[in-house]
Design a protein around this motif. Sequence first.
Motif, mmCIF file in Angstrom:
data_model
loop_
_atom_site.group_PDB
_atom_site.id
_atom_site.type_symbol
_atom_site.label_atom_id
_atom_site.label_comp_id
_atom_site.label_asym_id
_atom_site.label_seq_id
_atom_site.Cartn_x
_atom_site.Cartn_y
_atom_site.Cartn_z
ATOM 1 N N ALA A 1 0.646 -0.997 -0.190
ATOM 2 C CA ALA A 1 -0.096 -0.104 0.110
ATOM 3 C C ALA A 1 0.879 1.103 -0.047
ATOM 4 C CB ALA A 1 -0.842 0.054 1.217
ATOM 5 N N THR A 2 0.374 2.315 -0.685
ATOM 6 C CA THR A 2 1.181 3.539 -0.775
ATOM 7 C C THR A 2 0.537 4.708 -0.023
ATOM 8 O OG1 THR A 2 -0.109 4.192 -2.655
ATOM 9 C CG2 THR A 2 2.000 2.968 -3.131
ATOM 10 N N ASP A 3 -0.679 4.219 0.733
ATOM 11 C CA ASP A 3 -1.114 5.635 1.476
ATOM 12 C C ASP A 3 -0.901 5.145 3.092
ATOM 13 O OD1 ASP A 3 -2.592 3.147 1.667
ATOM 14 O OD2 ASP A 3 -4.738 4.098 1.796
ATOM 15 N N ASN A 4 0.144 4.036 3.280
ATOM 16 C CA ASN A 4 0.283 3.928 4.723
ATOM 17 C C ASN A 4 1.098 4.969 5.373
ATOM 18 O OD1 ASN A 4 2.277 2.848 3.184
ATOM 19 N ND2 ASN A 4 3.038 1.550 4.714
ATOM 20 N N ILE A 5 1.032 5.061 6.592
ATOM 21 C CA ILE A 5 1.853 5.973 7.394
ATOM 22 C C ILE A 5 2.856 5.474 8.147
ATOM 23 C CG2 ILE A 5 1.958 7.906 9.094
ATOM 24 C CD1 ILE A 5 -1.065 8.469 8.049
ATOM 25 N N THR A 6 4.029 5.611 7.940
ATOM 26 C CA THR A 6 5.073 4.717 8.741
ATOM 27 C C THR A 6 5.901 5.660 9.768
ATOM 28 O OG1 THR A 6 6.771 5.289 7.142
ATOM 29 C CG2 THR A 6 5.694 3.087 6.857
ATOM 30 N N GLU A 7 5.779 7.065 9.413
ATOM 31 C CA GLU A 7 6.275 8.081 10.320
ATOM 32 C C GLU A 7 5.311 9.086 10.608
ATOM 33 O OE1 GLU A 7 10.713 9.049 10.008
ATOM 34 O OE2 GLU A 7 10.201 8.520 7.952
ATOM 35 N N PHE B 1 4.603 13.166 11.693
ATOM 36 C CA PHE B 1 5.484 14.279 11.745
ATOM 37 C C PHE B 1 4.224 15.396 11.086
ATOM 38 C CE2 PHE B 1 6.633 12.144 7.780
ATOM 39 C CZ PHE B 1 6.263 13.236 6.974
ATOM 40 N N GLY B 2 4.502 16.586 11.260
ATOM 41 C CA GLY B 2 3.401 17.670 10.922
ATOM 42 C C GLY B 2 2.063 17.663 11.386
ATOM 43 N N PRO B 3 0.996 17.908 10.552
ATOM 44 C CA PRO B 3 -0.268 17.912 10.894
ATOM 45 C C PRO B 3 -1.085 16.330 11.353
ATOM 46 C CG PRO B 3 0.018 18.778 8.687
ATOM 47 C CD PRO B 3 1.076 18.284 8.944
ATOM 48 N N VAL B 4 -0.335 15.362 10.692
ATOM 49 C CA VAL B 4 -0.690 13.935 11.039
ATOM 50 C C VAL B 4 -0.176 13.730 12.730
ATOM 51 C CG1 VAL B 4 -0.474 11.560 10.721
ATOM 52 C CG2 VAL B 4 -0.638 12.960 9.056
ATOM 53 N N LEU B 5 1.055 14.067 13.114
ATOM 54 C CA LEU B 5 1.569 14.078 14.407
ATOM 55 C C LEU B 5 0.465 14.772 15.186
ATOM 56 C CD1 LEU B 5 3.432 12.982 16.660
ATOM 57 C CD2 LEU B 5 4.909 15.020 15.788
ATOM 58 N N GLU B 6 0.317 16.053 14.966
ATOM 59 C CA GLU B 6 -0.557 16.936 15.729
ATOM 60 C C GLU B 6 -1.940 16.378 15.935
ATOM 61 O OE1 GLU B 6 0.503 20.133 17.331
ATOM 62 O OE2 GLU B 6 2.176 18.673 17.012
ATOM 63 N N GLU B 7 -2.415 15.743 14.764
ATOM 64 C CA GLU B 7 -3.936 15.028 15.123
ATOM 65 C C GLU B 7 -3.779 14.191 16.127
ATOM 66 O OE1 GLU B 7 -7.289 13.968 11.884
ATOM 67 O OE2 GLU B 7 -5.219 14.080 11.163
ATOM 68 N N LEU B 8 -2.719 13.213 16.027
ATOM 69 C CA LEU B 8 -2.808 12.020 17.058
ATOM 70 C C LEU B 8 -2.341 12.574 18.675
ATOM 71 C CD1 LEU B 8 -0.955 8.966 15.029
ATOM 72 C CD2 LEU B 8 -3.230 9.275 16.042
ATOM 73 N N PRO C 1 3.118 3.997 14.878
ATOM 74 C CA PRO C 1 3.291 3.260 13.690
ATOM 75 C C PRO C 1 4.186 2.013 14.158
ATOM 76 C CG PRO C 1 3.402 5.416 13.390
ATOM 77 C CD PRO C 1 3.588 5.533 14.549
ATOM 78 N N ILE C 2 5.002 2.087 14.921
ATOM 79 C CA ILE C 2 6.073 1.126 15.052
ATOM 80 C C ILE C 2 5.188 0.073 15.752
ATOM 81 C CG2 ILE C 2 8.192 0.421 16.076
ATOM 82 C CD1 ILE C 2 9.129 2.993 15.594
ATOM 83 N N GLY D 1 0.898 -6.207 13.157
ATOM 84 C CA GLY D 1 0.244 -6.337 11.912
ATOM 85 C C GLY D 1 -0.818 -5.580 11.524
ATOM 86 N N TYR D 2 -0.645 -4.267 12.035
ATOM 87 C CA TYR D 2 -1.557 -3.251 11.633
ATOM 88 C C TYR D 2 -0.995 -1.842 11.208
ATOM 89 C CZ TYR D 2 -5.242 -5.945 14.228
ATOM 90 O OH TYR D 2 -5.849 -6.946 14.588
ATOM 91 N N GLU D 3 -1.495 -0.927 10.712
ATOM 92 C CA GLU D 3 -0.773 0.322 10.266
ATOM 93 C C GLU D 3 -1.720 1.458 10.258
ATOM 94 O OE1 GLU D 3 0.379 -0.566 6.275
ATOM 95 O OE2 GLU D 3 -1.624 -0.713 5.272
ATOM 96 N N LEU D 4 -1.326 2.702 10.182
ATOM 97 C CA LEU D 4 -2.144 3.808 10.009
ATOM 98 C C LEU D 4 -1.962 4.209 8.444
ATOM 99 C CD1 LEU D 4 -0.600 6.010 13.156
ATOM 100 C CD2 LEU D 4 -2.581 4.671 13.011
ATOM 101 N N TYR D 5 -2.996 4.730 8.035
ATOM 102 C CA TYR D 5 -3.082 5.338 6.628
ATOM 103 C C TYR D 5 -3.773 6.299 6.472
ATOM 104 C CZ TYR D 5 -8.005 3.642 6.113
ATOM 105 O OH TYR D 5 -9.200 3.624 6.531
ATOM 106 N N LYS D 6 -3.361 7.117 5.513
ATOM 107 C CA LYS D 6 -4.033 8.504 5.096
ATOM 108 C C LYS D 6 -5.388 8.207 4.294
ATOM 109 C CE LYS D 6 -3.924 13.056 4.924
ATOM 110 N NZ LYS D 6 -3.689 14.008 6.159
ATOM 111 N N LYS D 7 -6.443 8.726 4.860
ATOM 112 C CA LYS D 7 -7.820 8.215 4.336
ATOM 113 C C LYS D 7 -7.966 9.115 2.970
ATOM 114 C CE LYS D 7 -10.272 7.208 8.537
ATOM 115 N NZ LYS D 7 -11.192 7.640 9.533
ATOM 116 N N SER D 8 -8.664 8.697 2.031
ATOM 117 C CA SER D 8 -8.959 9.387 0.617
ATOM 118 C C SER D 8 -10.231 9.840 0.288
ATOM 119 C CB SER D 8 -8.270 8.443 -0.396
ATOM 120 O OG SER D 8 -9.218 7.300 -0.547
ATOM 121 N N TYR D 9 -10.896 9.536 1.550
ATOM 122 C CA TYR D 9 -12.196 10.391 1.358
ATOM 123 C C TYR D 9 -12.839 11.386 2.530
ATOM 124 C CZ TYR D 9 -12.991 6.982 5.256
ATOM 125 O OH TYR D 9 -12.826 6.202 6.380
#
Length: 643
Positions: free
Chosen positions: A558-564, A566-573, A628-629, A635-643
């Motif tokens: 998958a190309t929309d997964n989040i492995t690190e 930072f920025g707005p994503v980090l602030e959201e979490l 994310p680690i 066996g799970y991951e975070l990802y950027k939603k597209s909707y």
Amino acid sequence: MNKSDFKQYEPGVFLEKAFPDDKIPLLQMLHLRMLDYLISRGISYERTVDDFMLQLHTNHSLRCLRERDNMVILLNEEGALIKEKGKWTLLFTPEKEEKLTLSEDAPLYPVLKKLYNDEKDGTVCRINVPHRSLRTLISGMAPFSILDEYCKTQPGSYLSVAEQIVYQGNEVLLKHVPVIRYGNLVTADKEEIEKYYSIKSLLDDYIFQYDHRENDSTLQPLSIAVFGPPGCGKSFGVKQIAKSCGRFFMSSINLSQYNSPVEMFDALRGMLQYQNNSIPLIFFDEFDSELAGTSRGWLKYFLAPMQDGEYTLNGRVCSISGAVFVFAGATAASFKEFLPNSPEAEEQFRLVKGVDFVSRLKGTLNIKGPNPRELTDRSYIIRRAMLFHDQIISKFPGICNNGEGPVSISRGLLSALLRVSEYRHGTRSIELLLAMSRLSDVTRFTPSCLPVDDQLDIHLDVEDFKNKLNFEQMMGGMVDKYSEIAHEQYRNKHLEDAKRQGCSDEELSIIMKEPEMADWSSLDELFKSGHRSQIRYVGEKLLSYGMSIGLRPIIPGATDNITELFGPVLEELATLEHERWVRDKLAEGWHYGKSLNADLKSSPELVPYDELDASTQDMIRLYVRNMPIYLQKMGYELYKKSY
């Protein structure tokens, strides 16, 4: 300990001179009460303990006991408050209240020995009494609760205990915490126990007064008011207690169905006709409803019956020789809410004779129902569990082997049902939700049995429920695994930071002995709960449609997964994590304060994330950065939603 280790208190002797230094003081709480110390009796074990602790720490005349490392204070034959090497524990009999059966000079060691033997047999339980500072005791901010202390020591804490109650029945809990049973009424909630005991005492005392009237003279009615949210079963508890007394003839008047006092008093007259030496007990349902357009307009018509035991009907004064009036409210969830809270409301309350009405009450009862009554109400999940189990056993025996075996229900579904934010119509919503589910032809309650969303939404917040259900289905069984990984990372980082700061081996050894640095298998449930709370709160939020980040099992390539992060994503979490932390702190009784004070449970960090100082925000970012680690290891991951 042997009998020779103790010195029993002798009534009449000053406490300062009662116990030699080489002996362990052995006395009754009765002795302290008879010495005029303000210690309640027959309300609850917890209230007795808290009253004693407050007296012990504030009353100088108890200094002789305060300075002792060991002592035993018997709560009659049902329990004992024990101090060993400076630490307090409580022995108690779950289904018995503290009673007066021992005389002042009764031999106490045999009673204590029997309690110890009963503890080995499992009929008497032991619970730690948490240490609280003097300021905490005075403020009353951290009252002792056996139910809370028990749940906090169980693997999985409150949720796990609640799940076991639904699966196995109330006995899972009732063997370990104080409980009252009156007919079909069973509760382990401390505040409800205290109130129900008080109501039972009032009814028993009224029966005694009724039976000892002179020449069958009239007796002023006993008036009690019951409050609670809609659908909580306000009259149920009182009815069960009254039935247990065996002397009351019960009937009801729903005031919303009457248009005038004449109609109401005419109905009352018929209900006061009784026989076989029974005592009328009359429920005035919705007593605080409108009358002729006036809010709480009925109140003034209750005053004469309550005070003088008489009422006027068709110009004739009718007397009441004896009765119990139970006023069940419809507009307030508690007695406090029934009272006015502003100068304008006070004036209106006075005009409708609310003050006079309240002055005639001899007891009040707040029924909590299945929803949290306040932020610190953590036992709501236990109340829900008991309701679910009782409803399923009585109405849907097919999913519990015809009522003889454990309840068969999906664990993820059960977790979501127990943790959903609220049941819109209280107990009634739980009853109807089960009735709406398709359970008549199945042997297991699964999500496929649920009604459609529109029907569910009548009784609970569908979005919140679905988020919780989806999370439990996707990763509910992995919550402990995630929590263990997060804890081990916390331990490693804490140790690395200490080494980086140049701590010596001796200092590192001290750090490793801190309670929160224990390995997962030995970690206190308090710290485990924090890790579990984090992944559940954040995980459920990530499953909602309003979030830009999502949570899912790993999709290879998958190309929309989040492995690190930072920025707005980090602030959201980080914002979500702080929201979770604030929620948990408020539930533990903490509040905002300009400075940190663990005794008074105040913290300057109980503010929105964007109001925190930069250094505190950085700490939160560090705490969530490795999420994310942790997820990837399971066996799970975070990802950027597209909707």
